[in-house]
Write an enzyme that holds these catalytic residues in place. Sequence first.
Site, PDB file in Angstrom:
ATOM      1  N   VAL A   1       0.860  -1.184   0.000  1.00 45.02           N
ATOM      2  CA  VAL A   1       0.000   0.000   0.000  1.00 45.02           C
ATOM      3  C   VAL A   1       0.894   1.232   0.000  1.00 45.02           C
ATOM      4  O   VAL A   1       1.860   1.303   0.770  1.00 45.02           O
ATOM      5  CB  VAL A   1      -0.910   0.022   1.243  1.00 45.02           C
ATOM      6  CG1 VAL A   1      -1.805   1.243   1.219  1.00 45.02           C
ATOM      7  CG2 VAL A   1      -1.744  -1.246   1.318  1.00 45.02           C
TER       8      VAL A   1
ATOM      9  N   ASP B   1     -12.692 -10.738   8.250  1.00 43.29           N
ATOM     10  CA  ASP B   1     -11.334 -10.541   8.753  1.00 43.29           C
ATOM     11  C   ASP B   1     -11.235  -9.253   9.555  1.00 43.29           C
ATOM     12  O   ASP B   1     -10.347  -8.435   9.357  1.00 43.29           O
ATOM     13  CB  ASP B   1     -10.332 -10.547   7.589  1.00 43.29           C
ATOM     14  CG  ASP B   1      -8.905 -10.794   8.085  1.00 43.29           C
ATOM     15  OD1 ASP B   1      -8.740 -11.177   9.265  1.00 43.29           O
ATOM     16  OD2 ASP B   1      -7.965 -10.597   7.303  1.00 43.29           O
TER      17      ASP B   1
END
Length: 813
Positions: free
Chosen positions: A517, A628
Amino acid sequence: MRLSKCHEAKGEMALLEWFLLLGFSAATILVHGQPGDTMTPTKSIVDGQILISSDGTFELGFFSPGDPNNRYLGIHYRGTPDKTVAWVANRISPLNGSMGVLNLTGDGNLVLLNSTGYVFWSTGTSNAINPVVKLLDSGNLVLIEGTSKNLLWQSFDHPSDTLLPGMKLERDLRTNVDRHLTSWKSSSDPSPGDYSYKLHINAVPELFLWRGSVQIVYRTGPWNGRGFGGIPEMKKNNMFRFILTGNEYEATYTFEVLDNSILSRLLLNETGTVQRLVRYKSNLAWDFYWWLPKDPCDEYANCGANGVCSTSYSPACDCLRGFTPKSPQNWTMRDNADGCARRIALNCSSDGFFGLEQVKLPDTSNATAHSSKNLEECKDWCLKNCSCSAYAISGGSGCITWTGDLVDIRVFTEGGENLYIRLASSELGHRRDNYGKKKLIVIIISSLAGFLLPVCFIHLLWKKNRKSKQGKTITTHYTESRGNELELPLFDIHTIRTATNNFSDDNKLGEGGFGPVYKGQLDDGEKIAVKRLSKDSVQGIHEFTNEVLVIAKLQHRNLVRLLGCCIEGEERLLVYEYLQNTSLDCFIFDRRRRAFLDWQKRLNIILGVARGLLYLHQDSRLKIIHRDLKASNILLDEELNPKISDFGTARIFKVDQIEENTNRVVGTYGYMSPEYAMGGIFSVKSDVFSFGVLVLEILSGKKNRMINQREARVNLLGRAWRLWTEGRCLEILDKAVGCAYPESKILQCIQVALLCVQEGSEDRPTMAEVVLMLGTESALLPQPQKPGFYIATPLMERNWSSSNKITVTIEGR
Ligand SMILES: *[C@@H]1O[C@H](CO)[C@@H](O)[C@H](O)[C@H]1NC(C)=O
Ligand SMILES: *[C@@H]1O[C@H](CO)[C@@H](O)[C@H](O)[C@H]1NC(C)=O
Ligand SMILES: *[C@@H]1O[C@H](CO)[C@@H](O)[C@H](O)[C@H]1NC(C)=O
Ligand SMILES: *[C@@H]1O[C@H](CO)[C@@H](O)[C@H](O)[C@H]1NC(C)=O
Ligand SMILES: *[C@@H]1O[C@H](CO)[C@@H](O)[C@H](O)[C@H]1NC(C)=O
Ligand SMILES: *[C@@H]1O[C@H](CO)[C@@H](O)[C@H](O)[C@H]1NC(C)=O
Ligand SMILES: *[C@@H]1O[C@H](CO)[C@@H](O)[C@H](O)[C@H]1NC(C)=O
Ligand SMILES: *[C@@H]1O[C@H](CO)[C@@H](O)[C@H](O)[C@H]1NC(C)=O
């Protein structure tokens, strides 16, 4: 010190029960002594005296809601600090001063007078033999003939602003009976205010909330056999039963409380909100169970005729399929009042139907009920009658057909009925674009395989539009029947390269679910976070596609916002809003930074995550299981507001789907519920489990996985559970929280967390219940059962490795 506080809290409970017992015995004494629950012509009640129902729940007496000189006679819940008033006798004519007296005449007239004999209110009954007035346990004040037990009069026939269990709203077209609720004028003036809540006998009975006699504020939707169709909360449950009886001339509506330990009432408040309130008998404070209207889509005909309202979209209004805004200009200015008109006129003989799922059925004022027809017969009838514009089957009433405009339709994520709308055959084959903008259309057929859109398809479409830069949109269709569109800007790769300094390592923020990222800044200064799919990640393509599909449809304060995507050659990029403060785990598990999170901030984070998750599960139009949820997937903005991120593993459920089984278990050890980790079964309740773990981590500043040296086999859940059972639950708290916090709220949070991590998924609350429990000060919560996985068992890991079909993402992403 804290230890003893925890015990004290329990001590208070016992004390409360004690007082309650005292209350009961006081009531019994009074029955034998002065007023009791009955009144005869020889007794009168002066201001200051009361009648008490035999179980002590209600009392009849004088009160002043505002100006102490204005005295009213009413029935209230006994013991409530603010004298929760359920009924008022002299609503419009208060007595001046405390000289009022309630007398029962020998022939059976119950009269409220002042000392000079001026009558303020009376039942107007007469010619009774041995009249008796009694305040029943239900809160009903009855006037009966002592010997024959004939009922002469009852307060339940004269509702004010409150509907009690057993009290009826009633409408009879032949006798003109119309028993309805009317709001108070203000909290200090019980005289009838602007709002009323009434039964209407349309094709099917519905309740309408009126302001004055011209404006309809809200409509419940037709009765569906269990409740009103526009209130998804009115489904079968073991707390209430809702009862509607009637025919084409008359209808009555009432409710019963099935759980003996609970009190409930329906209140129409002064500002025109209908509230369903509940409380345990042992707890004096009321909680909201639901209230109406609750959002803009509940406002009557908010989107005009033939419009449809959905809170998951912005703007909330859309035209029904096959309809266009009557006045596009007004519509773009969000003035939807003039509604929508058909694009293509009907041709009686060749029309067809388009089904809209999970809606509040339109106003049935101009509809017809055909109770004996089934769905097929209903359709046939509608097809044959050229003036029929739609049909539906509603549980309680069978087939309903509409003529003319369809008014006040909204879409729900849970509950609701199917509505079939008549359209010209040429509208049915394909969907035309509503607003004339050029868009790419990707049609995704949701298949059993789930949500795997061939990426090459997007890619191909993208190539066709390669010349265009930012501003192009991909439009995806979720399923044909939903007929909704969404737009996702496509970013140009050069824009992203420039913004991220050609993906330089300096800009790298970390590793996401399927690749690195990067931080970046667009030309206009906007900061972005770019997720780049690793080129060799096969898994990643699924997750990338999945993430685009899931998150592009969502908009919520507590979800990270996707700004767009970029697909070029091998590159697949997702562009997000940039969040300054990275993720929650960098705070709660960090020795220095944890000090930034005082109690108020932690509570704010817990509530935010709960709301975001509730939105995913229920309030968006889709039902999404995140799968998650964990501290590293909660991002924090400048003000430390939480935003749920990483939808790579999320699953979209059909709304009526409860659980799914997978042999690809993804998620993070420590956050996974037993049924998911062991059996691959996931549902909203597996997210609830992860949420419970997260709450305990936020409160304790410890990772669930981290095994305490001294208590080798017990994880955070186990520790929390042990402290809870020993009444020392506050010991779990992170020292960094400081001291300035309300212990009762922390206890509540711990209790809610423990409820969330219970072993049995059916025992865990839904996120809606969690938000409700966390949001009220005084909710009486159930006692939690033993949590799942409270022992850090190595056995689990053996299970995983023995089956190579199951893959697990271990924490550290
Ligand atoms: C009310 O009843 C009491 C006794 O029952 C009687 O003394 C009194 O005069 C009555 N008051 C009026 C105003 O009728
Ligand atoms: C009510 O009574 C008080 C005194 O008893 C008097 O001053 C006041 O004017 C009265 N109000 C009305 C509305 O009659
Ligand atoms: C009783 O009520 C009437 C009407 O409001 C009033 O005129 C009269 O003064 C009242 N009597 C007393 C004693 O307040
Ligand atoms: C009426 O109920 C609504 C919703 O609970 C609430 O926002 C509003 O403040 C209430 N009005 C009054 C006067 O209590
Ligand atoms: C558009 O809105 C204006 C102002 O509300 C109204 O006067 C006008 O009639 C509307 N146009 C149409 C076509 O309904
Ligand atoms: C309706 O459609 C049928 C078949 O397409 C056609 O034969 C007929 O002429 C149409 N009728 C009208 C009134 O348009
Ligand atoms: C019902 O029909 C009447 C008369 O045509 C019309 O004024 C009214 O708006 C219609 N109501 C609904 C809800 O469609
Ligand atoms: C068609 O439906 C309307 C409204 O329900 C009804 O008044 C009319 O009689 C029906 N026509 C036929 C031919 O059944």
